[in-house]
Design a protein around this motif. Structure first.
Motif, PDB file in Angstrom:
ATOM      1  N   LEU A  18       2.668  -3.045  -2.460  1.00 18.95           N
ATOM      2  CA  LEU A  18       2.024  -2.599  -1.233  1.00 18.95           C
ATOM      3  C   LEU A  18       2.205  -1.105  -0.981  1.00 18.95           C
ATOM      4  CD1 LEU A  18       2.835  -5.578   1.153  1.00 18.95           C
ATOM      5  CD2 LEU A  18       0.617  -5.003   0.138  1.00 18.95           C
ATOM      6  N   GLU A  19       3.277  -0.517  -1.518  1.00 19.74           N
ATOM      7  CA  GLU A  19       3.465   0.915  -1.313  1.00 19.74           C
ATOM      8  C   GLU A  19       2.923   1.740  -2.480  1.00 19.74           C
ATOM      9  OE1 GLU A  19       8.117   1.514  -2.697  1.00 19.74           O
ATOM     10  OE2 GLU A  19       7.697   0.841  -0.647  1.00 19.74           O
ATOM     11  N   ASN A  20       2.134   1.058  -3.355  1.00 17.16           N
ATOM     12  CA  ASN A  20       1.552   1.767  -4.488  1.00 17.16           C
ATOM     13  C   ASN A  20       0.085   1.426  -4.721  1.00 17.16           C
ATOM     14  OD1 ASN A  20       3.717   3.421  -6.106  1.00 17.16           O
ATOM     15  ND2 ASN A  20       4.744   1.579  -5.328  1.00 17.16           N
ATOM     16  N   VAL A  21      -0.582   0.911  -3.680  1.00 15.50           N
ATOM     17  CA  VAL A  21      -2.030   0.662  -3.747  1.00 15.50           C
ATOM     18  C   VAL A  21      -2.652   1.025  -2.407  1.00 15.50           C
ATOM     19  CG1 VAL A  21      -1.939  -1.154  -5.514  1.00 15.50           C
ATOM     20  CG2 VAL A  21      -1.746  -1.793  -3.096  1.00 15.50           C
ATOM     21  N   ARG A  33      -0.636   1.060   1.051  1.00 13.17           N
ATOM     22  CA  ARG A  33      -0.840   2.514   0.998  1.00 13.17           C
ATOM     23  C   ARG A  33      -0.160   3.049  -0.251  1.00 13.17           C
ATOM     24  NH1 ARG A  33       0.938   7.053   5.554  1.00 13.17           N
ATOM     25  NH2 ARG A  33       0.163   8.869   4.399  1.00 13.17           N
ATOM     26  N   ASP A  34      -0.910   3.766  -1.054  1.00 18.49           N
ATOM     27  CA  ASP A  34      -0.356   4.279  -2.305  1.00 18.49           C
ATOM     28  C   ASP A  34       0.459   5.542  -2.034  1.00 18.49           C
ATOM     29  OD1 ASP A  34       0.325   4.888  -4.859  1.00 18.49           O
ATOM     30  OD2 ASP A  34      -1.716   4.892  -5.662  1.00 18.49           O
ATOM     31  N   GLU A  35       1.770   5.341  -1.934  1.00 21.86           N
ATOM     32  CA  GLU A  35       2.679   6.461  -1.697  1.00 21.86           C
ATOM     33  C   GLU A  35       3.251   7.004  -3.006  1.00 21.86           C
ATOM     34  OE1 GLU A  35       5.550   4.856   0.979  1.00 21.86           O
ATOM     35  OE2 GLU A  35       4.124   4.670   2.645  1.00 21.86           O
ATOM     36  N   ARG A  36       2.779   6.463  -4.114  1.00 20.58           N
ATOM     37  CA  ARG A  36       3.186   6.927  -5.446  1.00 20.58           C
ATOM     38  C   ARG A  36       4.709   6.876  -5.618  1.00 20.58           C
ATOM     39  NH1 ARG A  36      -1.141   7.852  -9.211  1.00 20.58           N
ATOM     40  NH2 ARG A  36      -2.995   7.713  -7.866  1.00 20.58           N
TER      41      ARG A  36
END
Length: 316
Positions: free
Chosen positions: A235-238, A280-283
């Motif tokens: 979820l923190e990378n899309v 959210r994509d936070e990379r």
């Protein structure tokens, strides 16, 4: 199971496990047949395709009450409270049935990606997907007990979604094997278990009291936590609207149902959790993916597929 299969299985069980076990198993299969016959009296269930999600995450064999326990820990901020967890009725009580309802239809899947650790998909046309990848069992924690780690699925899902324009993917289905058995906390339970039921690994032993129900539940929840940690990472990378659900539930003895036999209309195997969340994509993560992991570049051979399904408790 047809009559000839029932007779063959019962005869084999008499030879291998004696008349007492064979009689119990034969009676259970007759009961399951009667329950299947009642299916027309029940709601068909929800088809999961929707424009409201970009990524659909399937947690294999996740019951709503199991998910509610995870909600109550507060370890996964995107989960709702246990009281607010929504559920839907799956169109199937098994993975194969879920795939049949979603992949063997008139709906075009030419813009859909599918990353999966459930190899029943090989009974369907994988060429129809815009991008397809199956993940092999990659971890052995006990003799002959193999697992598919969630991280391998997560890595491929992140990579596919970041490359979605290149691959022509507009929606992505991510199918994790957990919390399905076997359990990482008790791999020894699954070293010598019945694999000919079609219910899933370990459920004959649960039915017969060889595995304690309370301990089974604790290990089941641990498997769910294992995969939810990876859903956190996903979820923190899309950048996507994500729906988190399950293909089917699991019976732990309710209404005489153990595991997830195919074609059962009862809620214990058809009611599944449903959570909508924004990714959210936070990379924060660089996916570690093998070369040529998409279908058409490299694929599992038939013997590997059969071995992996057998390791999960499904006979040929």
């Amino acid at each position: 199971m047809g009559l000839s299969d029932w007779i063959r299985t019962t005869s084999a069980n008499i030879r291998s496990d004696g008349p007492s076990f064979a009689a119990k198993h034969a009676a259970q299969e007759l009961y399951l047949g009667a329950v299947r016959g009642c299916a027309p009296l029940f709601d068909d269930g929800k088809i999961f395709w929707s424009d409201e999600w970009d990524i659909l995450v399937l947690l294999d064999a996740c019951r709503p009450d199991l998910m509610r326990e995870a909600c109550s820990t507060g370890d996964h901020p995107w989960l709702p409270s246990a009281e607010d967890l929504q559920t839907v009725r799956s169109p199937a009580s098994s993975s194969h049935g879920w795939m049949d309802a979603h992949f063997d239809t008139d709906r075009s899947l030419s813009k859909t990606g599918y990353v999966t650790s459930n190899l029943f998909v090989h009974d369907f046309d994988v060429e129809q997907f815009a991008a397809f990848s199956e993940v092999e069992a990659n971890l052995e924690l006990a003799d002959g007990v193999r697992f598919i780690e969630p991280r391998a699925v997560t890595d491929r899902a992140i990579d596919v979604w970041r490359r979605r324009d290149e691959l022509g993917v507009e929606q992505l289905v991510v199918h994790y094997m957990q919390p399905h058995t076997p359990f990482r906390s008790h791999p020894e339970w699954f070293e010598e278990v019945k694999t000919d039921t079609g219910w899933g690994l370990g459920f004959v032993e649960l039915r017969d009291g060889k595995i304690d129900r309370r301990e089974f539940w604790t290990a089941y929840l641990d498997n769910l936590e294992w995969v939810l940690d990876d859903v956190d990472l996903l979820l923190e990378n899309v950048d996507a609207n994500v729906a988190v659900s399950a293909d089917h539930g699991n019976g732990l003895g309710e209404w005489g149902i153990y595991g997830h036999p195919n074609g059962i209309p009862l809620s214990v195997v058809r009611e599944v959790p449903w959570v909508n969340v924004s990714g959210r994509d936070e990379r924060t993560h660089v996916p570690d993916v093998p070369d040529n992991y998409l279908h058409g570049e490299a694929a599992l051979d038939e013997s590997a597929i059969g071995d992996q399904l057998e390791a999960l408790g499904y006979a040929d």
